[in-house]
Design an enzyme around this catalytic site. Structure first.
Site, PDB file in Angstrom:
ATOM      1  CB  CYS A 118       5.851  -4.294 -10.156  1.00 17.45           C
ATOM      2  SG  CYS A 118       5.669  -4.157  -8.400  1.00 17.45           S
ATOM      3  CD  GLU A 119       2.723   2.236 -11.078  1.00 15.02           C
ATOM      4  OE1 GLU A 119       3.289   2.753 -12.052  1.00 15.02           O
ATOM      5  OE2 GLU A 119       1.562   2.515 -10.724  1.00 15.02           O
ATOM      6  CG  HIS A 120       2.090  -1.483  -6.865  1.00 14.52           C
ATOM      7  ND1 HIS A 120       1.333  -2.356  -7.605  1.00 14.52           N
ATOM      8  CD2 HIS A 120       1.516  -0.265  -7.032  1.00 14.52           C
ATOM      9  CE1 HIS A 120       0.338  -1.706  -8.198  1.00 14.52           C
ATOM     10  NE2 HIS A 120       0.431  -0.448  -7.857  1.00 14.52           N
ATOM     11  CG  HIS A 121       5.945  -4.710  -4.265  1.00 10.44           C
ATOM     12  ND1 HIS A 121       4.800  -4.969  -4.970  1.00 10.44           N
ATOM     13  CD2 HIS A 121       5.597  -4.790  -2.945  1.00 10.44           C
ATOM     14  CE1 HIS A 121       3.792  -5.207  -4.137  1.00 10.44           C
ATOM     15  NE2 HIS A 121       4.244  -5.098  -2.897  1.00 10.44           N
ATOM     16  CD  GLN A 159       0.712  -8.288 -17.159  1.00  9.59           C
ATOM     17  OE1 GLN A 159       1.229  -8.777 -16.149  1.00  9.59           O
ATOM     18  NE2 GLN A 159       0.028  -9.007 -18.023  1.00  9.59           N
ATOM     19  CG  HIS A 187       3.403  -9.253 -11.766  1.00 13.89           C
ATOM     20  ND1 HIS A 187       3.351  -7.874 -11.800  1.00 13.89           N
ATOM     21  CD2 HIS A 187       2.769  -9.674 -12.885  1.00 13.89           C
ATOM     22  CE1 HIS A 187       2.688  -7.472 -12.880  1.00 13.89           C
ATOM     23  NE2 HIS A 187       2.327  -8.553 -13.555  1.00 13.89           N
ATOM     24  CB  CYS A 189       5.929  -7.928  -6.269  1.00  8.01           C
ATOM     25  SG  CYS A 189       4.443  -7.743  -7.259  1.00  8.01           S
TER      26      CYS A 189
HETATM   27  N1  LIG Z   1      -3.153  -4.410 -11.039  1.00  7.36           N
HETATM   28  C1  LIG Z   1      -1.847  -4.638 -10.838  1.00  7.36           C
HETATM   29  N2  LIG Z   1      -1.421  -4.937  -9.601  1.00  7.36           N
HETATM   30  C2  LIG Z   1      -0.114  -5.172  -9.448  1.00  7.36           C
HETATM   31  C3  LIG Z   1       0.819  -5.143 -10.485  1.00  7.36           C
HETATM   32  N3  LIG Z   1       2.043  -5.444  -9.970  1.00  7.36           N
HETATM   33  C4  LIG Z   1       1.856  -5.662  -8.672  1.00  7.36           C
HETATM   34  N4  LIG Z   1       0.558  -5.515  -8.338  1.00  7.36           N
HETATM   35  C5  LIG Z   1      -0.165  -5.646  -7.077  1.00  7.36           C
HETATM   36  O1  LIG Z   1      -0.129  -4.432  -6.369  1.00  7.36           O
HETATM   37  C6  LIG Z   1      -0.696  -4.709  -5.109  1.00  7.36           C
HETATM   38  C7  LIG Z   1      -0.139  -3.788  -4.055  1.00  7.36           C
HETATM   39  O2  LIG Z   1      -0.923  -4.058  -2.922  1.00  7.36           O
HETATM   40  P1  LIG Z   1      -0.676  -3.427  -1.490  1.00  7.36           P
HETATM   41  O3  LIG Z   1      -1.639  -4.061  -0.532  1.00  7.36           O
HETATM   42  O4  LIG Z   1      -0.679  -1.943  -1.595  1.00  7.36           O
HETATM   43  O5  LIG Z   1       0.832  -3.853  -1.174  1.00  7.36           O
HETATM   44  P2  LIG Z   1       1.350  -5.139  -0.395  1.00  7.36           P
HETATM   45  O6  LIG Z   1       0.979  -5.063   1.049  1.00  7.36           O
HETATM   46  O7  LIG Z   1       2.827  -5.241  -0.676  1.00  7.36           O
HETATM   47  O8  LIG Z   1       0.536  -6.323  -1.097  1.00  7.36           O
HETATM   48  P3  LIG Z   1       0.891  -7.889  -1.214  1.00  7.36           P
HETATM   49  O9  LIG Z   1       1.651  -8.063  -2.502  1.00  7.36           O
HETATM   50  O10 LIG Z   1      -0.468  -8.558  -1.279  1.00  7.36           O
HETATM   51  O11 LIG Z   1       1.696  -8.286  -0.015  1.00  7.36           O
HETATM   52  C8  LIG Z   1      -0.433  -6.194  -4.860  1.00  7.36           C
HETATM   53  O12 LIG Z   1      -1.693  -6.842  -4.856  1.00  7.36           O
HETATM   54  C9  LIG Z   1       0.366  -6.620  -6.083  1.00  7.36           C
HETATM   55  O13 LIG Z   1       0.099  -7.962  -6.470  1.00  7.36           O
HETATM   56  C10 LIG Z   1       0.331  -4.823 -11.784  1.00  7.36           C
HETATM   57  O14 LIG Z   1       1.059  -4.751 -12.767  1.00  7.36           O
HETATM   58  N5  LIG Z   1      -1.007  -4.584 -11.903  1.00  7.36           N
HETATM   59 ZN   LIG Z   2       4.843  -5.459  -7.211  1.00  8.73          ZN
END
Ligand SMILES: Nc1nc2c(ncn2[C@@H]2O[C@H](COP(=O)(O)OP(=O)(O)OP(=O)(O)O)[C@@H](O)[C@H]2O)c(=O)[nH]1
Ligand SMILES: [Zn+2]
Length: 230
Positions: A118-121, A159, A187, A189
């Site tokens: 996942c590109e966020h984490h 995704q 996921h 994360c």
């Molecule tokens: N739409 C989408 N969201 C994703 C995907 N993978 C991870 N996420 C979400 O990306 C979001 C990032 O949210 P942020 O609030 O910026 O980061 P965060 O503080 O780490 O969020 P939490 O996971 O809620 O603790 C989270 O809600 C994740 O669940 C994906 O493939 N698609």
């Molecule tokens: Zn993630």
């Protein structure tokens, strides 16, 4: 309409935002290798040093025996997990076969396992992709749909983006009568950190051509994916 029921509807139709459409995908993203040509790539030693920094950040002794080779291993693991940046989707779908005896229904490959990051984490999400397309005259080798999935999965992803890229690449290169992609994934994360919901599944889909235009074909695809499994 009953006033109570009306009041619990989240939005009257007129209040809704216009139907959102996925942003146009850049063909450079779904047809080609994805290594950034405009950005110098750090040397391997720099990447290993960055891993060492992270080890120190979590409070580790980077000089203890068990960790001496860890930066090298992590960078090697990255090479594996992110090899999709160096692979070309267009090449994978390049080879097609013309002898189909007039086959004119869709071809479905179900349960293609994948792991992406996942590109966020930068944490894994993994699951299954189900891909159907309706060929026009020529078909592609079945394994190539799985290879295509891996190329896009082995990049940083959401995704939704993964789903859209797979569909767009098949659409653009094979020019079939339609493409259907359904992905179900978990996921990490969301399961091992953060909200910590083990077992939650996310489903994403993309339909083009006859699958988008014909609900009966869409339903047949979904029933084959869902009905015969598990
Ligand atoms: N739409 C989408 N969201 C994703 C995907 N993978 C991870 N996420 C979400 O990306 C979001 C990032 O949210 P942020 O609030 O910026 O980061 P965060 O503080 O780490 O969020 P939490 O996971 O809620 O603790 C989270 O809600 C994740 O669940 C994906 O493939 N698609
Ligand atoms: Zn993630």
């Amino acid at each position: 309409m009953d006033a109570t029921i009306k009041s619990i509807r989240p939005n009257k139709p007129a209040d809704r935002q216009p139907e959102s459409r996925p942003a146009e995908l850049d063909p450079a993203e779904f047809l080609a290798v994805a290594v950034r040509a405009d950005q110098p790539r750090p040397a391997r030693a720099e990447a290993e040093a960055a891993v060492k920094t992270l080890l120190a950040y979590i409070g580790e002794n980077t000089e203890r025996e068990g960790l001496l080779d860890t930066p090298r291993r992590v960078v090697e693991a990255f090479d594996e997990l992110y090899q999709g940046y160096h692979q070309c989707p267009a090449e994978v779908l390049d080879r097609t076969f013309g002898e189909t005896a007039g086959y004119d229904d869709f071809v479905l490959v179900r349960d293609i396992e994948f792991t992406s990051q996942c590109e966020h984490h930068m944490m894994p999400f993994y699951g299954k992709a189900h891909i159907a397309y309706t060929p026009v005259e020529r078909v592609v080798g079945l394994s190539k749909l799985a290879r295509l999935t891996d190329i896009f999965a082995r990049r940083l992803q959401t995704q939704e983006h993964l789903t859209a890229q797979i569909a767009a690449a098949i659409d653009e290169i094979l020019k079939p009568r339609g493409v259907a992609v359904l992905i179900e994934a978990e996921h990490t994360c969301m399961s091992v950190r953060g909200v910590a919901k083990h077992g939650a599944s996310t489903f994403t889909s993309r339909f083009t051509g006859m699958f988008r235009d014909n609900p009966a074909e869409q339903a047949r695809f979904l029933s084959l994916v869902r009905g015969l499994q598990r």
